[in-house]
Design a protein around this motif. Structure first.
Motif, PDB file in Angstrom:
ATOM      1  N   MET A   1      14.342 -15.396 104.251  1.00 58.31           N
ATOM      2  CA  MET A   1      15.572 -15.004 103.554  1.00 58.31           C
ATOM      3  C   MET A   1      16.557 -16.171 103.599  1.00 58.31           C
ATOM      4  O   MET A   1      16.757 -16.772 104.644  1.00 58.31           O
ATOM      5  CB  MET A   1      16.182 -13.771 104.237  1.00 58.31           C
ATOM      6  CG  MET A   1      17.383 -13.198 103.516  1.00 58.31           C
ATOM      7  SD  MET A   1      17.834 -11.547 104.118  1.00 58.31           S
ATOM      8  CE  MET A   1      18.304 -11.945 105.810  1.00 58.31           C
ATOM      9  N   PRO A   2      17.189 -16.507 102.467  1.00 59.29           N
ATOM     10  CA  PRO A   2      18.097 -17.663 102.444  1.00 59.29           C
ATOM     11  C   PRO A   2      19.330 -17.435 103.294  1.00 59.29           C
ATOM     12  O   PRO A   2      19.835 -16.317 103.429  1.00 59.29           O
ATOM     13  CB  PRO A   2      18.458 -17.779 100.963  1.00 59.29           C
ATOM     14  CG  PRO A   2      18.222 -16.429 100.387  1.00 59.29           C
ATOM     15  CD  PRO A   2      17.076 -15.859 101.155  1.00 59.29           C
ATOM     16  N   GLY A   3      19.829 -18.507 103.900  1.00 59.72           N
ATOM     17  CA  GLY A   3      21.077 -18.428 104.634  1.00 59.72           C
ATOM     18  C   GLY A   3      22.249 -18.321 103.679  1.00 59.72           C
ATOM     19  O   GLY A   3      22.108 -18.544 102.466  1.00 59.72           O
ATOM     20  N   LEU A   4      23.423 -17.985 104.220  1.00 57.22           N
ATOM     21  CA  LEU A   4      24.599 -17.796 103.372  1.00 57.22           C
ATOM     22  C   LEU A   4      24.907 -19.041 102.552  1.00 57.22           C
ATOM     23  O   LEU A   4      25.294 -18.954 101.380  1.00 57.22           O
ATOM     24  CB  LEU A   4      25.813 -17.427 104.228  1.00 57.22           C
ATOM     25  CG  LEU A   4      25.777 -16.051 104.896  1.00 57.22           C
ATOM     26  CD1 LEU A   4      26.995 -15.866 105.782  1.00 57.22           C
ATOM     27  CD2 LEU A   4      25.717 -14.950 103.848  1.00 57.22           C
ATOM     28  N   GLY A   5      24.718 -20.202 103.162  1.00 54.06           N
ATOM     29  CA  GLY A   5      25.011 -21.437 102.447  1.00 54.06           C
ATOM     30  C   GLY A   5      24.038 -21.745 101.333  1.00 54.06           C
ATOM     31  O   GLY A   5      24.306 -22.596 100.481  1.00 54.06           O
ATOM     32  N   GLU A   6      22.878 -21.063 101.330  1.00 53.29           N
ATOM     33  CA  GLU A   6      21.853 -21.313 100.323  1.00 53.29           C
ATOM     34  C   GLU A   6      21.916 -20.339  99.155  1.00 53.29           C
ATOM     35  O   GLU A   6      21.164 -20.487  98.185  1.00 53.29           O
ATOM     36  CB  GLU A   6      20.471 -21.221 100.971  1.00 53.29           C
ATOM     37  CG  GLU A   6      20.254 -22.209 102.101  1.00 53.29           C
ATOM     38  CD  GLU A   6      18.966 -21.937 102.856  1.00 53.29           C
ATOM     39  OE1 GLU A   6      18.131 -22.865 102.921  1.00 53.29           O
ATOM     40  OE2 GLU A   6      18.800 -20.810 103.363  1.00 53.29           O
ATOM     41  N   VAL A   7      22.780 -19.328  99.240  1.00 54.77           N
ATOM     42  CA  VAL A   7      22.890 -18.335  98.181  1.00 54.77           C
ATOM     43  C   VAL A   7      23.754 -18.893  97.057  1.00 54.77           C
ATOM     44  O   VAL A   7      24.916 -19.255  97.268  1.00 54.77           O
ATOM     45  CB  VAL A   7      23.495 -17.015  98.704  1.00 54.77           C
ATOM     46  CG1 VAL A   7      23.670 -16.015  97.566  1.00 54.77           C
ATOM     47  CG2 VAL A   7      22.611 -16.424  99.799  1.00 54.77           C
ATOM     48  N   ALA A   8      23.204 -18.965  95.862  1.00 58.41           N
ATOM     49  CA  ALA A   8      23.946 -19.490  94.717  1.00 58.41           C
ATOM     50  C   ALA A   8      24.899 -18.436  94.168  1.00 58.41           C
ATOM     51  O   ALA A   8      24.561 -17.252  94.094  1.00 58.41           O
ATOM     52  CB  ALA A   8      22.975 -19.921  93.626  1.00 58.41           C
ATOM     53  N   ILE A   9      26.104 -18.848  93.822  1.00 56.90           N
ATOM     54  CA  ILE A   9      27.102 -17.957  93.222  1.00 56.90           C
ATOM     55  C   ILE A   9      27.785 -18.693  92.071  1.00 56.90           C
ATOM     56  O   ILE A   9      27.788 -19.925  92.023  1.00 56.90           O
ATOM     57  CB  ILE A   9      28.168 -17.505  94.248  1.00 56.90           C
ATOM     58  CG1 ILE A   9      28.816 -18.716  94.925  1.00 56.90           C
ATOM     59  CG2 ILE A   9      27.565 -16.566  95.272  1.00 56.90           C
ATOM     60  CD1 ILE A   9      29.952 -18.344  95.890  1.00 56.90           C
ATOM     61  N   PRO A  10      28.366 -17.936  91.138  1.00 56.70           N
ATOM     62  CA  PRO A  10      29.084 -18.594  90.032  1.00 56.70           C
ATOM     63  C   PRO A  10      30.282 -19.381  90.555  1.00 56.70           C
ATOM     64  O   PRO A  10      30.816 -19.104  91.645  1.00 56.70           O
ATOM     65  CB  PRO A  10      29.541 -17.417  89.164  1.00 56.70           C
ATOM     66  CG  PRO A  10      28.680 -16.269  89.559  1.00 56.70           C
ATOM     67  CD  PRO A  10      28.364 -16.471  91.007  1.00 56.70           C
ATOM     68  N   GLY A  11      30.703 -20.352  89.783  1.00 56.16           N
ATOM     69  CA  GLY A  11      31.904 -21.096  90.140  1.00 56.16           C
ATOM     70  C   GLY A  11      33.131 -20.201  90.137  1.00 56.16           C
ATOM     71  O   GLY A  11      33.181 -19.177  89.448  1.00 56.16           O
ATOM     72  N   ALA A  12      34.129 -20.574  90.921  1.00 60.88           N
ATOM     73  CA  ALA A  12      35.336 -19.759  91.049  1.00 60.88           C
ATOM     74  C   ALA A  12      36.332 -20.070  89.941  1.00 60.88           C
ATOM     75  O   ALA A  12      36.519 -21.235  89.551  1.00 60.88           O
ATOM     76  CB  ALA A  12      35.988 -20.013  92.397  1.00 60.88           C
ATOM     77  N   ALA A  13      36.958 -19.014  89.423  1.00 61.93           N
ATOM     78  CA  ALA A  13      38.068 -19.198  88.484  1.00 61.93           C
ATOM     79  C   ALA A  13      39.300 -19.653  89.252  1.00 61.93           C
ATOM     80  O   ALA A  13      39.486 -19.313  90.420  1.00 61.93           O
ATOM     81  CB  ALA A  13      38.357 -17.886  87.756  1.00 61.93           C
ATOM     82  N   ASP A  14      40.130 -20.418  88.613  1.00 63.76           N
ATOM     83  CA  ASP A  14      41.358 -20.889  89.249  1.00 63.76           C
ATOM     84  C   ASP A  14      42.427 -19.800  89.209  1.00 63.76           C
ATOM     85  O   ASP A  14      42.625 -19.133  88.188  1.00 63.76           O
ATOM     86  CB  ASP A  14      41.884 -22.142  88.538  1.00 63.76           C
ATOM     87  CG  ASP A  14      40.966 -23.335  88.727  1.00 63.76           C
ATOM     88  OD1 ASP A  14      40.322 -23.417  89.786  1.00 63.76           O
ATOM     89  OD2 ASP A  14      40.884 -24.169  87.811  1.00 63.76           O
ATOM     90  N   LEU A  15      43.105 -19.607  90.348  1.00 61.34           N
ATOM     91  CA  LEU A  15      44.250 -18.704  90.389  1.00 61.34           C
ATOM     92  C   LEU A  15      45.498 -19.463  89.950  1.00 61.34           C
ATOM     93  O   LEU A  15      45.589 -20.686  90.114  1.00 61.34           O
ATOM     94  CB  LEU A  15      44.441 -18.151  91.803  1.00 61.34           C
ATOM     95  CG  LEU A  15      43.271 -17.334  92.371  1.00 61.34           C
ATOM     96  CD1 LEU A  15      43.575 -16.903  93.798  1.00 61.34           C
ATOM     97  CD2 LEU A  15      42.998 -16.118  91.508  1.00 61.34           C
ATOM     98  N   THR A  16      46.455 -18.745  89.425  1.00 64.55           N
ATOM     99  CA  THR A  16      47.683 -19.389  88.959  1.00 64.55           C
ATOM    100  C   THR A  16      48.519 -19.873  90.137  1.00 64.55           C
ATOM    101  O   THR A  16      48.426 -19.349  91.252  1.00 64.55           O
ATOM    102  CB  THR A  16      48.520 -18.410  88.121  1.00 64.55           C
ATOM    103  OG1 THR A  16      48.950 -17.339  88.960  1.00 64.55           O
ATOM    104  CG2 THR A  16      47.700 -17.851  86.962  1.00 64.55           C
ATOM    105  N   ASP A  17      49.359 -20.871  89.881  1.00 66.44           N
ATOM    106  CA  ASP A  17      50.234 -21.393  90.929  1.00 66.44           C
ATOM    107  C   ASP A  17      51.162 -20.317  91.473  1.00 66.44           C
ATOM    108  O   ASP A  17      51.482 -20.310  92.667  1.00 66.44           O
ATOM    109  CB  ASP A  17      51.068 -22.559  90.383  1.00 66.44           C
ATOM    110  CG  ASP A  17      50.221 -23.796  90.100  1.00 66.44           C
ATOM    111  OD1 ASP A  17      49.108 -23.884  90.663  1.00 66.44           O
ATOM    112  OD2 ASP A  17      50.662 -24.651  89.317  1.00 66.44           O
ATOM    113  N   SER A  18      51.553 -19.372  90.611  1.00 68.70           N
ATOM    114  CA  SER A  18      52.498 -18.343  91.051  1.00 68.70           C
ATOM    115  C   SER A  18      51.893 -17.464  92.144  1.00 68.70           C
ATOM    116  O   SER A  18      52.561 -17.147  93.132  1.00 68.70           O
ATOM    117  CB  SER A  18      52.932 -17.476  89.865  1.00 68.70           C
ATOM    118  OG  SER A  18      51.815 -16.840  89.263  1.00 68.70           O
TER     119      SER A  18
END
Length: 503
Positions: A1-18
């Protein structure tokens, strides 16, 4: 079973500065491991997704607020910029309650910092921070001579806020009550402000906001504190019995429940679950030897394993135990002694780890549960089991459908099913989805709830909405609109696309 660091996930959306300014860098986590850990729960679909090494979704950020004012500010900023928020406790949801594949940025709001405890020994109550996990609560209360008495199988990781959000039921619910029965007051941070329900629950003051908050699964707001009823710490004892069959055990349990003499914990296994429990005790194991002796002595081919747990002061427990034992013996029960009961008590939280091992072997292991009135109980047990087995056959799955009764009331009792099977030709996930759909359809046909204590999440929405009807859905959505006008709280949970509905 892959470790947490090996699990692929989508890139993160940027949150607004506010919103980033409101969150603050010390409370914001956008690293890979934090996002993976907060991406889903512990359903079969969740576990298989992690094992595959790729998740289709993960929160764009994890936020750990420092206090209630911080939560309020984060929710207000999220509503302003259009980000969704999913409250996160122990991550033990088995109904898809943590996975919001939303088009908007999604924040996982972890309640771990809410760990305060205020005990009122005179009133036998305690204010508990919503982020406290089960073992932490018991340790703190035990040090002061008290117990919460709430021990679901998720106890090691689940939090007080999660217990409230899902109307959890613990293994000793017959003695201490379900968690929603223990709760006296809550603080719920919503996008429209924080609600604190009245100090005294016992009042005649219209519909209860407390009841509306309990079971809301994060769609109304974030639990930050929960006041609960506690009890003096008491001795515990466990024992096991064999009854002639499941039906005899059901009838006996009904009698105990209606006479008000239920043990704090009672778990009655049907034929299939009894057989698996015996097999798992191992060749020559104590439980197997005792069960074999019972079958030989009684000249029977089957029996129903019954586990009992008594809690209370010595004289109180002695009287209850004697009354229950007499009832069991009158119904053909044979006592197996305290050994199997103590073994169950020691290992009762090991189920999730055993499940991982079975998944390693390529097996499908999953659960679902409901509750039925006593008058329909055996019919429901048969029909749901038959529907599940038939669906497994259609999927080419080879295995067993197991069931037990573990929560009883004067009018009804729970039905908790476990499926252990090989996957079908379409693979474990598609096979299981088809089987569960058939089981839930049968539950719906019987007019029973889609869940007794696991909650609705995203997996059971259709059945929940059908159960309460369009008027019920609109009434609850009206409350959501009042507390969450922008629809940012756990979108898609509890209601279908609740964040997209408009008045």
């Amino acid at each position: 079973m892959p470790g947490l660091g090996e699990v692929a996930i989508p890139g993160a959306a940027d949150l607004t500065d506010s919103i980033l300014d409101v969150i603050g860098p010390e409370a914001l986590f956008v690293d890979h491991e934090s996002r993976v850990r907060h991406a889903n729960g512990h359903s079969l679909e969740d576990l298989l997704a992690r094992r595959s090494g790729a998740l289709a979704w993960a929160p764009d950020a994890v936020v750990v607020p420092r206090d209630e004012k911080h939560v309020e500010a984060i929710l207000a900023a999220a509503a302003e910029c259009g980000a969704a928020v999913i409250p996160f406790g122990g991550g033990t949801s088995v109904t898809g309650g943590l996975t919001a594949e939303s088009e908007r940025p999604v924040i996982s709001l972890d309640t771990v910092a809410f760990d305060s405890v205020e005990i009122d020994p005179a009133s036998l109550t305690a204010w508990l921070g919503a982020g406290l996990r089960g073992p932490e609560v018991e340790r703190i209360l035990n040090e002061q001579g008290f117990t919460l008495g709430h021990f679901p199988q998720s106890w090691e990781y689940a939090t007080v806020g999660g217990f409230a959000a899902t109307r959890s039921a613990g293994q000793a619910s017959n003695g201490y009550g379900r968690f929603d029965e223990m709760v006296l007051r809550v603080r719920l941070a919503t996008p429209s402000g924080t609600i604190e329900t009245p100090k005294v629950r016992h009042a005649s003051e219209g519909p209860s906001l407390l009841e509306a908050a309990l079971g809301s699964e994060g769609v109304l707001g974030v639990f930050t504190a929960v006041e609960v009823r506690i009890a003096p710490l008491a001795p515990k004892s466990f024992e096991a019995w064999i009854l002639p069959d499941f039906e005899a055990g059901v009838e006996l349990t009904r009698g105990f429940a209606q006479a008000g003499i239920l043990p704090a914990m009672l778990r009655l296994s049907d034929r299939n679950e009894t057989s698996l429990n015996i097999a798992m005790s191992g060749p020559g194991g104590l439980l197997g030897r005792l069960f074999g002796g019972y079958l030989k002595f009684r000249g029977r081919a089957e029996g129903a394993l019954t586990l009992l747990g008594f809690e209370g002061q010595d004289e109180e427990v002695r009287r209850a135990r004697e009354t229950v034992r007499r009832g069991l013996a009158r119904h053909g029960g044979v006592r197996l002694g305290s050994g199997p009961g103590k073994s169950w008590s020691r290992n009762r939280f090991h189920g999730p780890y055993l499940r991982e091992g079975l998944l390693d072997l390529g097996l499908v292991v999953e659960t679902f549960e409901t509750a039925a009135p006593w008058s329909d109980y055996m019919e429901a047990h048969r029909r749901i089991g038959d529907a599940t087995s038939a669906a497994m056959g259609r999927q080419g799955m080879t295995g067993e459908v197991l069931c037990h009764l573990s929560h009883a009331y004067p009018d009804a009792a729970s039905l908790y099913y476990t499926v252990v099977s090989s996957p079908g030709p379409d693979g474990p996930l598609e096979s299981w989805r088809s089987v569960k759909r058939s089981a839930l359809d049968e539950i719906a046909a019987l007019g029973l709830p889609v869940s007794h204590h696991h909650g609705v999440g995203r997996d059971h929405i259709e059945g929940f909405e059908a159960r309460i009807g369009i008027q019920g859905v609109e009434a609850l959505l009206g409350l959501k609109r009042a507390l969450d006008p922008a629809g940012i709280m756990n979108p898609g949970c509890l209601f279908r696309e609740s964040d997209r509905r408009t008045p």
